[in-house]
Design an enzyme around this catalytic site. Sequence first.
Site, PDB file in Angstrom:
ATOM      1  N   GLY A   1       0.837  -1.196   0.000  1.00 27.60           N
ATOM      2  CA  GLY A   1       0.000   0.000   0.000  1.00 27.60           C
ATOM      3  C   GLY A   1       0.868   1.240   0.000  1.00 27.60           C
ATOM      4  N   CYS A   2       0.442   2.253   0.710  1.00 20.40           N
ATOM      5  CA  CYS A   2       1.126   3.547   0.760  1.00 20.40           C
ATOM      6  C   CYS A   2       2.622   3.400   1.021  1.00 20.40           C
ATOM      7  CB  CYS A   2       0.495   4.398   1.854  1.00 20.40           C
ATOM      8  SG  CYS A   2       1.399   5.901   2.229  1.00 20.40           S
ATOM      9  N   PHE A   3       3.445   3.878   0.077  1.00 20.79           N
ATOM     10  CA  PHE A   3       4.880   3.711   0.283  1.00 20.79           C
ATOM     11  C   PHE A   3       5.438   4.621   1.367  1.00 20.79           C
ATOM     12  CE2 PHE A   3       5.090   5.534  -4.313  1.00 20.79           C
ATOM     13  CZ  PHE A   3       4.728   6.815  -3.910  1.00 20.79           C
ATOM     14  N   TRP A   4       4.720   5.698   1.726  1.00 24.26           N
ATOM     15  CA  TRP A   4       5.167   6.506   2.868  1.00 24.26           C
ATOM     16  C   TRP A   4       5.206   5.646   4.128  1.00 24.26           C
ATOM     17  CZ3 TRP A   4       0.963  10.895   2.508  1.00 24.26           C
ATOM     18  CH2 TRP A   4       1.142  11.648   1.335  1.00 24.26           C
TER      19      TRP A   4
ATOM     20  N   TYR B   1      -2.540  11.448   8.134  1.00 28.27           N
ATOM     21  CA  TYR B   1      -2.935  10.531   7.063  1.00 28.27           C
ATOM     22  C   TYR B   1      -3.015   9.099   7.596  1.00 28.27           C
ATOM     23  CZ  TYR B   1      -2.068   6.972   3.618  1.00 28.27           C
ATOM     24  OH  TYR B   1      -2.136   5.796   2.920  1.00 28.27           O
TER      25      TYR B   1
END
Length: 197
Positions: free
Chosen positions: A31-34, A177
């Site tokens: 999912g979100c690479f952050w 987030y």
Amino acid sequence: MKNKLMLLAVVAGLLSYGANVYADKAVLAGGCFWCMESDFEKLEGVSEVVSGFTGGTLKNPTYNGNHKGHYEAVEITYDPKKVTYKELLAHYWVNVDPFDSRGQFCDKGPSYLSAIFVASSTERALAEASRKEVVAQFPEQTVVTPILDASTFYPIHGRESYHQDYYKNNPLRYKAYRWNCGRDKRLKAIWGDKATH
């Protein structure tokens, strides 16, 4: 003096080479690479985590442009003497929802799917063994995270470089987030105390 400088340059080069001899790389999508950057940079033995795209055939994908067919992923550089590939996989599983066939947490769509990208038969064997352990742990659910052959990894760069180290450079926005996305709440629900947050 000139010979001394040449000798120093050779020694420095050898030391630099020696420092990189034990570095290896792993590519994982969750999912979100952050969030994946944040989760993996905390591991001892990991020296760098780079956000990017992989898994598709499109060359030079971009975040705001076309990345069709690609997964958001991270390339992890690690020292296998300090953290093994098997340990990276164990850390990976407790940081993803292996049952979500639509994406990860609040992020839905093909680019947000989870996947393990393997670059060798050894990595594949270890990844398959780790997946079997997860399947055995959750017999009532379907583990959808695939194990795929590694392909070209495209780091985020240029005008989109702000995605690299986003959690460090924008800590308040990142925390907001992550909380709003429900990532940690869901991880706790699946993995209990094994969840890393």
